[in-house]
Write a protein that holds these residues in place. Structure first.
Motif, short mmCIF file in Angstrom:
data_model
loop_
_atom_site.label_atom_id
_atom_site.label_comp_id
_atom_site.label_asym_id
_atom_site.label_seq_id
_atom_site.Cartn_x
_atom_site.Cartn_y
_atom_site.Cartn_z
N LEU A 1 49.61 47.78 77.31
CA LEU A 1 50.18 48.96 77.96
C LEU A 1 49.74 49.04 79.42
CD1 LEU A 1 51.77 51.59 77.97
CD2 LEU A 1 49.72 52.73 77.09
N ASP A 2 48.47 48.80 79.66
CA ASP A 2 47.95 48.82 81.03
C ASP A 2 48.65 47.75 81.87
OD1 ASP A 2 46.04 50.88 80.40
OD2 ASP A 2 44.86 49.32 79.42
N GLU A 3 48.83 46.59 81.31
CA GLU A 3 49.55 45.52 82.02
C GLU A 3 50.96 45.95 82.38
OE1 GLU A 3 48.52 42.57 83.17
OE2 GLU A 3 46.50 42.73 82.35
N LEU A 4 51.64 46.59 81.45
CA LEU A 4 53.01 47.07 81.70
C LEU A 4 53.04 48.15 82.77
CD1 LEU A 4 54.39 47.25 78.05
CD2 LEU A 4 55.11 45.67 79.86
N LEU A 5 52.05 49.01 82.77
CA LEU A 5 52.02 50.12 83.74
C LEU A 5 51.76 49.66 85.17
CD1 LEU A 5 50.18 52.83 81.62
CD2 LEU A 5 52.60 52.79 82.29
N LEU A 6 51.25 48.46 85.33
CA LEU A 6 51.01 47.93 86.68
C LEU A 6 52.29 47.90 87.53
CD1 LEU A 6 48.54 45.00 85.99
CD2 LEU A 6 48.10 47.01 87.42
N GLN A 7 53.44 47.79 86.89
CA GLN A 7 54.69 47.73 87.64
C GLN A 7 55.06 49.05 88.30
OE1 GLN A 7 58.27 47.23 85.15
NE2 GLN A 7 57.01 47.86 83.41
N TYR A 8 54.39 50.12 87.92
CA TYR A 8 54.72 51.45 88.46
C TYR A 8 53.82 51.88 89.61
CZ TYR A 8 57.60 51.62 84.33
OH TYR A 8 58.54 51.33 83.38
N VAL A 9 52.97 50.98 90.08
CA VAL A 9 52.13 51.28 91.23
C VAL A 9 52.50 50.35 92.37
CG1 VAL A 9 50.23 52.21 89.84
CG2 VAL A 9 50.23 49.78 90.45
N SER A 10 52.02 50.65 93.56
CA SER A 10 52.33 49.84 94.73
C SER A 10 51.73 48.44 94.59
CB SER A 10 51.77 50.51 95.99
OG SER A 10 50.35 50.54 95.93
N ASP A 11 52.30 47.50 95.33
CA ASP A 11 51.75 46.14 95.33
C ASP A 11 50.29 46.13 95.76
OD1 ASP A 11 54.17 45.06 94.52
OD2 ASP A 11 54.83 44.60 96.56
N GLU A 12 50.00 46.95 96.76
CA GLU A 12 48.62 47.04 97.26
C GLU A 12 47.67 47.52 96.16
OE1 GLU A 12 46.20 49.70 100.51
OE2 GLU A 12 48.28 49.17 100.97
N ARG A 13 48.09 48.56 95.42
CA ARG A 13 47.24 49.08 94.34
C ARG A 13 47.12 48.05 93.21
NH1 ARG A 13 43.40 53.00 93.33
NH2 ARG A 13 44.47 54.05 95.01
N ARG A 14 48.23 47.38 92.90
CA ARG A 14 48.20 46.38 91.84
C ARG A 14 47.16 45.30 92.15
NH1 ARG A 14 53.07 44.71 92.31
NH2 ARG A 14 53.89 46.55 91.27
N LYS A 15 47.16 44.83 93.40
CA LYS A 15 46.18 43.81 93.80
C LYS A 15 44.76 44.35 93.69
CE LYS A 15 49.35 41.48 96.91
NZ LYS A 15 49.77 41.33 98.30
#
Length: 144
Positions: free
Chosen positions: A15-29
């Motif tokens: 679920l956490d992996e899936l939720l990464l798509q809903y944040v900015s690229d900067e936050r994801r990194k």
């Protein structure tokens, strides 16, 4: 003023992996750069909650918000739209506060047992009396 908060579990899962798509690229990194899964979750969910809260009180879609960190780590909403934001997290809890009226601040902390051995060096006599007044069951609350 609106406040959202969430208690998180310590597991990093699908679920956490899936939720990464809903944040900015900067936050994801940034999220993925953390060594400890607890830090990953706190970083991910503080932005998710920010986007959810801002979207709920505005007419904007959750992905139409950009954040910037100012001096001393204070986040701002770029373009502002009149929103003031404050973020906080502690062990597996995140909180977000947003206001359209004024600057806001929020702080969440895990409450430990009050260190009563320092009470006389940190508080005035009036404060000590207020802390000690009442039952033991709310002592920590009064201390902090």
């Amino acid at each position: 003023m609106e406040v959202y908060y969430a208690f998180l579990n310590e597991q990093w899962d699908n679920l956490d992996e899936l939720l990464l798509q809903y944040v900015s690229d900067e936050r994801r990194k940034k999220v993925l750069s953390y060594r400890f899964k607890e830090d990953r979750k706190l970083s991910l969910y503080v932005e998710l909650l920010s986007r959810l809260l801002l979207s709920s009180i505005s007419s904007k879609h959750y992905d139409n918000f950009t954040f910037k960190v100012m001096e001393y780590g204070k986040p701002i909403v770029v373009g502002n739209d009149g929103f003031h934001i404050s973020l906080s997290h502690t062990r597996m809890c995140v909180a977000v506060c947003v206001s359209e009226l004024c600057q806001v601040g929020i702080d969440v902390e895990k409450i430990n047992d009050a260190p009563m051995d320092i009470i006389k060096t940190c508080f005035s006599q009036n404060e000590i009396d207020a802390i000690l007044r009442g039952g033991i069951e709310r002592l920590n609350e009064r201390f902090y």
